[in-house]
Design a protein around this motif. Sequence first.
Motif, PDB file in Angstrom:
ATOM      1  N   ASP A  17       0.792  -1.224   0.023  1.00  0.00           N
ATOM      2  CA  ASP A  17       0.027  -0.071   0.107  1.00  0.00           C
ATOM      3  C   ASP A  17       0.742   1.294   0.058  1.00  0.00           C
ATOM      4  OD1 ASP A  17      -2.211  -1.350  -0.011  1.00  0.00           O
ATOM      5  OD2 ASP A  17      -2.756  -1.092   2.170  1.00  0.00           O
ATOM      6  N   ALA A  18       1.929   1.302   0.937  1.00  0.00           N
ATOM      7  CA  ALA A  18       2.789   2.306   1.088  1.00  0.00           C
ATOM      8  C   ALA A  18       3.386   2.753  -0.490  1.00  0.00           C
ATOM      9  CB  ALA A  18       3.736   2.221   1.975  1.00  0.00           C
ATOM     10  N   GLU A  19       3.821   1.634  -1.204  1.00  0.00           N
ATOM     11  CA  GLU A  19       4.718   1.521  -2.214  1.00  0.00           C
ATOM     12  C   GLU A  19       3.734   2.210  -3.368  1.00  0.00           C
ATOM     13  OE1 GLU A  19       7.708  -1.666  -3.491  1.00  0.00           O
ATOM     14  OE2 GLU A  19       5.812  -2.604  -3.057  1.00  0.00           O
ATOM     15  N   LEU A  73      -5.562   4.660   1.087  1.00  0.00           N
ATOM     16  CA  LEU A  73      -4.431   3.833   1.505  1.00  0.00           C
ATOM     17  C   LEU A  73      -3.900   4.360   2.765  1.00  0.00           C
ATOM     18  CD1 LEU A  73      -2.534   2.902  -1.923  1.00  0.00           C
ATOM     19  CD2 LEU A  73      -4.202   1.431  -0.424  1.00  0.00           C
ATOM     20  N   ALA A  74      -3.933   5.726   3.037  1.00  0.00           N
ATOM     21  CA  ALA A  74      -3.398   6.596   4.344  1.00  0.00           C
ATOM     22  C   ALA A  74      -4.408   6.535   5.438  1.00  0.00           C
ATOM     23  CB  ALA A  74      -2.604   7.686   4.246  1.00  0.00           C
ATOM     24  N   LEU A  99       2.568   6.789   7.247  1.00  0.00           N
ATOM     25  CA  LEU A  99       2.960   5.271   6.873  1.00  0.00           C
ATOM     26  C   LEU A  99       2.236   4.233   7.719  1.00  0.00           C
ATOM     27  CD1 LEU A  99       6.664   6.345   6.419  1.00  0.00           C
ATOM     28  CD2 LEU A  99       5.188   5.263   4.352  1.00  0.00           C
ATOM     29  N   PRO A 100       2.199   3.112   7.272  1.00  0.00           N
ATOM     30  CA  PRO A 100       1.654   1.855   7.932  1.00  0.00           C
ATOM     31  C   PRO A 100       2.742   1.281   9.084  1.00  0.00           C
ATOM     32  CG  PRO A 100       2.423   1.002   6.088  1.00  0.00           C
ATOM     33  CD  PRO A 100       2.533   2.610   5.791  1.00  0.00           C
ATOM     34  N   GLY A 101       2.137   1.057  10.243  1.00  0.00           N
ATOM     35  CA  GLY A 101       2.872   0.661  11.160  1.00  0.00           C
ATOM     36  C   GLY A 101       3.730   1.605  11.969  1.00  0.00           C
TER      37      GLY A 101
END
Length: 180
Positions: free
Chosen positions: A65-67, A147-148, A173-175
């Motif tokens: 997703d981040a990509e 996505l965010a 960002l995730p995580g």
Amino acid sequence: MAQPSRYCLDLVAGPGTDSPIGEETQPGHHLVINALPDAKAARQARRIVREVLQGAGVDEPALSDAELAVGELAANAVSHADGPYEIRFVVAGGRPVWCEVIDSDRDLAGIPEGFTKLQQNTVPEDPAHADEMPQESGHGLAIVHRLAGGRCRAYPTVICATGQPGKAVAFALPGGGHSA
């Protein structure tokens, strides 16, 4: 030390707060900066975000997703603004929590309003409207917003390589340990 981002927004100061971030005001936070080559900015941005997030132990679905999000922003930067281009990560407590794609165009061109419109159209009971945004071209900002989880912004900044004004289009960002 490079000029830090002007805002880390919700992730540092809490929702709705435009708080400056810098080493002197936010201990434990720092900025990681990478130049993006004009011709391959999207590809390079995806590679860099993958490396950064893999190093932080982010799982594959979130990493993908981040990509996708950073690739959309880098492609937009190259399509709509001149270089130099940069990708920056705000790192808090050893974890990358915020990603910025920087270009040299100072004009925010309605991007903040677009994100606001997306946020207003996001209704949990009706996810079909989550990507609605009046636009004449692609859906890149809507994809990044989705996505965010709505944690994305656009704001003025300074290009670290030149010291000249520019803009950042950024997302959580995730995580990163932060929730919406």
